[in-house]
Design an enzyme around this catalytic site. Structure first.
Site, PDB file in Angstrom:
ATOM      1  N   HIS A  82       0.848  -1.192   0.000  1.00 42.25           N
ATOM      2  CA  HIS A  82       0.000   0.000   0.000  1.00 42.25           C
ATOM      3  C   HIS A  82       0.882   1.239   0.000  1.00 42.25           C
ATOM      4  O   HIS A  82       1.919   1.273   0.654  1.00 42.25           O
ATOM      5  CB  HIS A  82      -0.891  -0.008   1.256  1.00 42.25           C
ATOM      6  CG  HIS A  82      -1.873   1.124   1.279  1.00 42.25           C
ATOM      7  ND1 HIS A  82      -3.044   1.112   0.566  1.00 42.25           N
ATOM      8  CD2 HIS A  82      -1.842   2.316   1.929  1.00 42.25           C
ATOM      9  CE1 HIS A  82      -3.700   2.240   0.775  1.00 42.25           C
ATOM     10  NE2 HIS A  82      -2.995   2.985   1.597  1.00 42.25           N
ATOM     11  N   ASP A 161     -14.288   2.966   8.708  1.00 45.19           N
ATOM     12  CA  ASP A 161     -13.262   3.819   8.089  1.00 45.19           C
ATOM     13  C   ASP A 161     -13.881   4.648   6.971  1.00 45.19           C
ATOM     14  O   ASP A 161     -13.604   5.829   6.840  1.00 45.19           O
ATOM     15  CB  ASP A 161     -12.115   2.963   7.529  1.00 45.19           C
ATOM     16  CG  ASP A 161     -11.188   3.803   6.654  1.00 45.19           C
ATOM     17  OD1 ASP A 161     -10.571   4.724   7.198  1.00 45.19           O
ATOM     18  OD2 ASP A 161     -11.127   3.560   5.435  1.00 45.19           O
ATOM     19  N   ARG A 168     -13.848  13.067   8.094  1.00 42.86           N
ATOM     20  CA  ARG A 168     -12.543  13.723   8.240  1.00 42.86           C
ATOM     21  C   ARG A 168     -12.262  14.644   7.066  1.00 42.86           C
ATOM     22  O   ARG A 168     -11.709  15.722   7.222  1.00 42.86           O
ATOM     23  CB  ARG A 168     -11.422  12.666   8.342  1.00 42.86           C
ATOM     24  CG  ARG A 168     -11.412  11.949   9.674  1.00 42.86           C
ATOM     25  CD  ARG A 168     -10.505  10.742   9.621  1.00 42.86           C
ATOM     26  NE  ARG A 168      -9.137  11.078   9.283  1.00 42.86           N
ATOM     27  CZ  ARG A 168      -8.297  10.263   8.628  1.00 42.86           C
ATOM     28  NH1 ARG A 168      -8.699   9.058   8.253  1.00 42.86           N
ATOM     29  NH2 ARG A 168      -7.083  10.644   8.351  1.00 42.86           N
ATOM     30  N   SER A 183      -6.614   4.245   9.763  1.00 43.27           N
ATOM     31  CA  SER A 183      -7.462   4.155   8.568  1.00 43.27           C
ATOM     32  C   SER A 183      -6.852   3.169   7.561  1.00 43.27           C
ATOM     33  O   SER A 183      -7.522   2.247   7.079  1.00 43.27           O
ATOM     34  CB  SER A 183      -7.593   5.557   7.959  1.00 43.27           C
ATOM     35  OG  SER A 183      -8.070   5.504   6.647  1.00 43.27           O
ATOM     36  N   LYS A 187      -8.133  -1.228   6.897  1.00 41.99           N
ATOM     37  CA  LYS A 187      -8.538  -1.801   5.596  1.00 41.99           C
ATOM     38  C   LYS A 187      -7.614  -2.937   5.195  1.00 41.99           C
ATOM     39  O   LYS A 187      -8.038  -3.980   4.716  1.00 41.99           O
ATOM     40  CB  LYS A 187      -8.478  -0.725   4.501  1.00 41.99           C
ATOM     41  CG  LYS A 187      -9.590   0.279   4.607  1.00 41.99           C
ATOM     42  CD  LYS A 187      -9.474   1.331   3.531  1.00 41.99           C
ATOM     43  CE  LYS A 187      -8.355   2.290   3.803  1.00 41.99           C
ATOM     44  NZ  LYS A 187      -8.665   3.694   3.819  1.00 41.99           N
TER      45      LYS A 187
HETATM   46  N1  URA Z   1      -5.277   6.855   2.996  1.00 48.29           N
HETATM   47  C1  URA Z   1      -6.206   6.254   3.777  1.00 48.29           C
HETATM   48  O1  URA Z   1      -6.694   5.180   3.462  1.00 48.29           O
HETATM   49  N2  URA Z   1      -6.577   6.866   4.906  1.00 48.29           N
HETATM   50  C2  URA Z   1      -6.070   8.046   5.312  1.00 48.29           C
HETATM   51  O2  URA Z   1      -6.448   8.532   6.355  1.00 48.29           O
HETATM   52  C3  URA Z   1      -5.107   8.680   4.484  1.00 48.29           C
HETATM   53  C4  URA Z   1      -4.712   8.045   3.332  1.00 48.29           C
END
Ligand code: URA
Length: 435
Positions: A82, A161, A168, A183, A187
């Site tokens: 990621h 999230d 947010r 966050s 995931k």
């Molecule tokens: N990517 C995400 O998945 N969450 C965040 O808070 C920032 C970047």
């Protein structure tokens, strides 16, 4: 417990217990805690931060707000990668099939463009027919058969999230290290992976512009992974210019296919190989040298390109694009960006470049916007290159002439030239490995 007490506790800097964090997350996800109370809590976190224990509890609560994929029936190590987001970052597109061709399973759940940064899903969807809304059974089938599957976050995966992120986004509470870390990790850990390689970007095109903040984010995510028994390795990589030459959606697919055919810009190759090496180390236990040799072989002998083609076909895309890139969406106009001065490229304002690409239509200015897959930017000059007056710095690929010209004019301002050639800097800044 009530939300008011917890908001006040965080406002005053008290560490919350895992039970308290879970209460807030599940209450918000379930609709019993309203947006305004969670927004106040998130703002308190932005100012007060969270301890390592609280951050792990937050990630865990967010992960458990939805389904956690069980991939134990898919044989082999499942390793994902990621990136925290950048400009021209098409690494996932070429890395996932490359690593799968080396024998590691890559279950990848990707995102869309965020702010000035591009998103893997938007790029994949530039391929006509390509589906990123796979059902869990399809995802599993692709992963089992090809070793790679790429899809978007569904309502089932870490729904807290998804809801929190939207809140947010409109309450200026994105830029908080514990909130970003929880966050991302909620995931990724819901994907049912064995290990994770993170590319934390730093520089003027990254969310974490300062290396110290990137390092702190890296350590926080490693800590969350450790708390959940997952191995996480982080590479901090430079995002002070677009990665590769293309920025956009179809253009980044063009650059990916060209790269897999062997024509790959040096910075893109370096980041892909470094991340791939870490994925093979985690997944197969190979040494760094073995990992590099395997990756180089799969890249050179065409098996990575072949795996990309198979993935496109399996996910409903037109695989003919691999042999005929003109089948991808094409922009109507190419507007050259000419240099107004001479010298060496010393600075590229990467944040502004990303925002220009968004304005052109390659990303979204509002949630409901549709991206234009054909538009984008193609860079001819990057950091350290010598430029003469009138030389072409880049090209704007636009579907409307006037906005294309305007963006070309502004793109020229993103370059700072100087008399001295800047020192070459390695794109890989640092490696931080969890134990
Ligand atoms: N990517 C995400 O998945 N969450 C965040 O808070 C920032 C970047």
């Amino acid at each position: 417990v009530n939300p008011y007490e917890l908001i006040r506790a965080k406002r005053d800097g008290r560490e919350l217990s895992a039970v308290e964090v879970e209460y807030l997350v599940s209450g918000f996800a379930g609709g019993t805690i309203p947006d305004y109370q969670l927004a106040a809590f998130l703002m308190a976190v932005c100012f007060r931060g969270m301890s390592a224990r609280e951050t792990t509890a937050l990630a865990l609560a967010m992960m458990n707000s939805g389904k956690v994929f069980d991939l134990s029936d898919v044989p082999g190590a499942k390793i994902d990668k990621h990136s925290t987001g950048g400009v021209g970052d098409k690494v996932s597109l070429l890395l996932a099939p490359l690593v799968a061709a080396c024998g590691v399973r890559v279950p990848m759940v990707s995102g869309r463009g965020l702010g000035h940064t591009g998103g893997t899903l938007d790029k994949l969807e530039a391929v006509p027919g390509f589906r990123t809304d796979l059902k869990p059974a399809e995802f599993r089938r692709c992963l089992r058969r090809l070793g790679v599957a790429m899809m978007g976050q569904t309502g089932e995966l870490a729904p807290a999230d998804k809801k929190m992120y939207a809140l947010r986004d409109v309450t200026a509470t994105v830029e908080s290290i514990p909130l970003i870390a929880a966050s991302i990790m909620s995931k990724k850990l819901a994907e049912g992976i064995d290990g994770l390689v993170l590319d934390v970007k730093t520089g003027n095109g990254a969310f974490m512009a300062k290396p110290a903040d990137a390092r702190c984010l890296a350590r926080t995510m490693i800590g969350i992974g450790k708390g959940m028994g997952k191995r996480v390795t982080v590479l901090i990589t430079r995002m002070d210019q677009p990665l590769g030459n293309a920025v956009g959606n179809a253009v980044e697919v063009v650059e990916t296919v060209a790269a897999l055919r062997g024509e790959c810009p040096e910075d893109l190759r370096a980041v892909a190989l470094a991340l791939g090496q870490e994925m093979l180390r985690l997944g197969l236990g190979t040494t760094a040298a073995e990992a590099r040799a395997r990756l180089a072989r799969a890249w050179q002998d065409g098996s990575a390109l072949d795996r990309f083609r198979q993935m496109v076909r399996a996910q409903g895309g037109d695989e003919r694009i691999v042999d005929d890139l003109s089948r991808l969406p094409q922009a109507g106009f190419r507007v050259p960006v000419k240099s107004r001065g001479a010298g060496y490229v010393r600075v590229m304002d990467t944040l502004r470049i990303g925002l220009l690409a968004v304005r052109l239509g390659a990303g979204r200015q509002r949630l409901e916007d549709r991206v234009d897959p054909a538009v984008g930017l193609w860079f001819r000059k990057k950091l350290g290159d010598r430029v003469g007056r009138g030389d072409v710095l880049a090209e704007v690929l636009a579907n409307r002439r006037e906005p294309g010209r305007q963006i070309a004019a502004e793109l020229a301002d993103c370059y700072t030239l100087g008399r001295e050639r800047p020192a070459r800097r390695n794109v890989i800044v640092e490696r931080i490995a969890g134990t």
